[in-house]
Design a protein around this motif. Sequence first.
Motif, PDB file in Angstrom:
ATOM      1  N   VAL A 135       0.882  -1.160   0.000  1.00  0.00           N
ATOM      2  CA  VAL A 135       0.000   0.000   0.000  1.00  0.00           C
ATOM      3  C   VAL A 135       0.919   1.208   0.000  1.00  0.00           C
ATOM      4  CG1 VAL A 135      -1.755   1.274   1.282  1.00  0.00           C
ATOM      5  CG2 VAL A 135      -1.815  -1.229   1.244  1.00  0.00           C
ATOM      6  N   MET A 136       0.869   1.951  -1.070  1.00  0.00           N
ATOM      7  CA  MET A 136       1.731   3.113  -1.256  1.00  0.00           C
ATOM      8  C   MET A 136       0.929   4.371  -0.922  1.00  0.00           C
ATOM      9  SD  MET A 136       4.435   1.547  -2.380  1.00  0.00           S
ATOM     10  CE  MET A 136       5.473   2.794  -3.078  1.00  0.00           C
ATOM     11  N   GLN A 141      -2.990  13.385  -3.594  1.00  0.00           N
ATOM     12  CA  GLN A 141      -3.250  12.857  -4.931  1.00  0.00           C
ATOM     13  C   GLN A 141      -2.717  13.856  -5.950  1.00  0.00           C
ATOM     14  OE1 GLN A 141      -4.676  10.035  -6.340  1.00  0.00           O
ATOM     15  NE2 GLN A 141      -3.978  11.013  -8.202  1.00  0.00           N
ATOM     16  N   PRO A 142      -1.777  13.436  -6.784  1.00  0.00           N
ATOM     17  CA  PRO A 142      -1.288  14.368  -7.807  1.00  0.00           C
ATOM     18  C   PRO A 142      -2.426  14.798  -8.732  1.00  0.00           C
ATOM     19  CG  PRO A 142       0.085  12.395  -7.684  1.00  0.00           C
ATOM     20  CD  PRO A 142      -1.124  12.140  -6.850  1.00  0.00           C
ATOM     21  N   LYS A 148      -1.931   4.066 -11.041  1.00  0.00           N
ATOM     22  CA  LYS A 148      -2.612   2.842 -11.448  1.00  0.00           C
ATOM     23  C   LYS A 148      -2.264   1.734 -10.462  1.00  0.00           C
ATOM     24  CE  LYS A 148      -1.613   4.480 -16.025  1.00  0.00           C
ATOM     25  NZ  LYS A 148      -0.564   5.386 -15.619  1.00  0.00           N
ATOM     26  N   SER A 149      -3.266   1.269  -9.718  1.00  0.00           N
ATOM     27  CA  SER A 149      -3.039   0.189  -8.772  1.00  0.00           C
ATOM     28  C   SER A 149      -3.002  -1.138  -9.517  1.00  0.00           C
ATOM     29  CB  SER A 149      -4.144   0.176  -7.722  1.00  0.00           C
ATOM     30  OG  SER A 149      -4.101   1.360  -6.949  1.00  0.00           O
ATOM     31  N   SER A 156      -2.868   5.146  -2.485  1.00  0.00           N
ATOM     32  CA  SER A 156      -3.892   5.906  -1.778  1.00  0.00           C
ATOM     33  C   SER A 156      -3.255   7.185  -1.255  1.00  0.00           C
ATOM     34  CB  SER A 156      -4.430   5.097  -0.594  1.00  0.00           C
ATOM     35  OG  SER A 156      -5.302   5.886   0.200  1.00  0.00           O
ATOM     36  N   SER A 157      -4.017   8.253  -1.298  1.00  0.00           N
ATOM     37  CA  SER A 157      -3.541   9.470  -0.631  1.00  0.00           C
ATOM     38  C   SER A 157      -3.707   9.254   0.865  1.00  0.00           C
ATOM     39  CB  SER A 157      -4.337  10.688  -1.096  1.00  0.00           C
ATOM     40  OG  SER A 157      -5.664  10.605  -0.607  1.00  0.00           O
ATOM     41  N   ILE A 158      -2.936   9.962   1.654  1.00  0.00           N
ATOM     42  CA  ILE A 158      -3.049   9.829   3.110  1.00  0.00           C
ATOM     43  C   ILE A 158      -4.448  10.242   3.558  1.00  0.00           C
ATOM     44  CG2 ILE A 158      -2.102  12.123   3.633  1.00  0.00           C
ATOM     45  CD1 ILE A 158      -1.298   9.005   5.686  1.00  0.00           C
TER      46      ILE A 158
END
Length: 177
Positions: A135-136, A141-142, A148-149, A156-158
């Motif tokens: 999980v990155m 979110q840019p 792409k997962s 996921s964004s924090i």
Amino acid sequence: MENIYECYNQEKEIFPGKSLISNHRELLEYDSFKENLNLCWDAIVKEYEQHQFKDNPLGNIHFRDEYNSLLRRDSDPHTFETVWNAFSLWWWSEFGVKTYMERYSDLFIPDLAEQIWEGLYDRHIEVDDDSSLYVMLLFKQPVMIIPKSSNKLYFSSINDFVHKKEEIVCNVIDLFA
């Protein structure tokens, strides 16, 4: 870097603003930046996927090499160093954002993993012993990149990680379905 370009091209005022680059001529054309940013992102993700089974997968990834492509080739090397050093201090330092995110996520990953395993079990989805999922977490979110997962990496964004855990669990399970 994305925020710097957003400040110059979309006339937004977002951190770090325009302060790190005093001469906008060192920036790429906006469309070229967006293209390079996507290429940079794809290269880093691909490199990460290739190194993910090592003890320290991030130790061999060349963020700096890719990051360099986000400014004009003829820009002042001092500009690149200033931007890179500011990013490094903000991200990698002992009290940087990366450390904060890791400490924060360490509290929730065990519960998230348990929910994912339960969901896989409930849906009768078998995962072999050689499978791994990372999980990155992204600080934000840019705007110009849609990560792409895959069944090896989930982005996921924090913010989403904090507020949309159930959705993340469902999305991860769907990656294996």
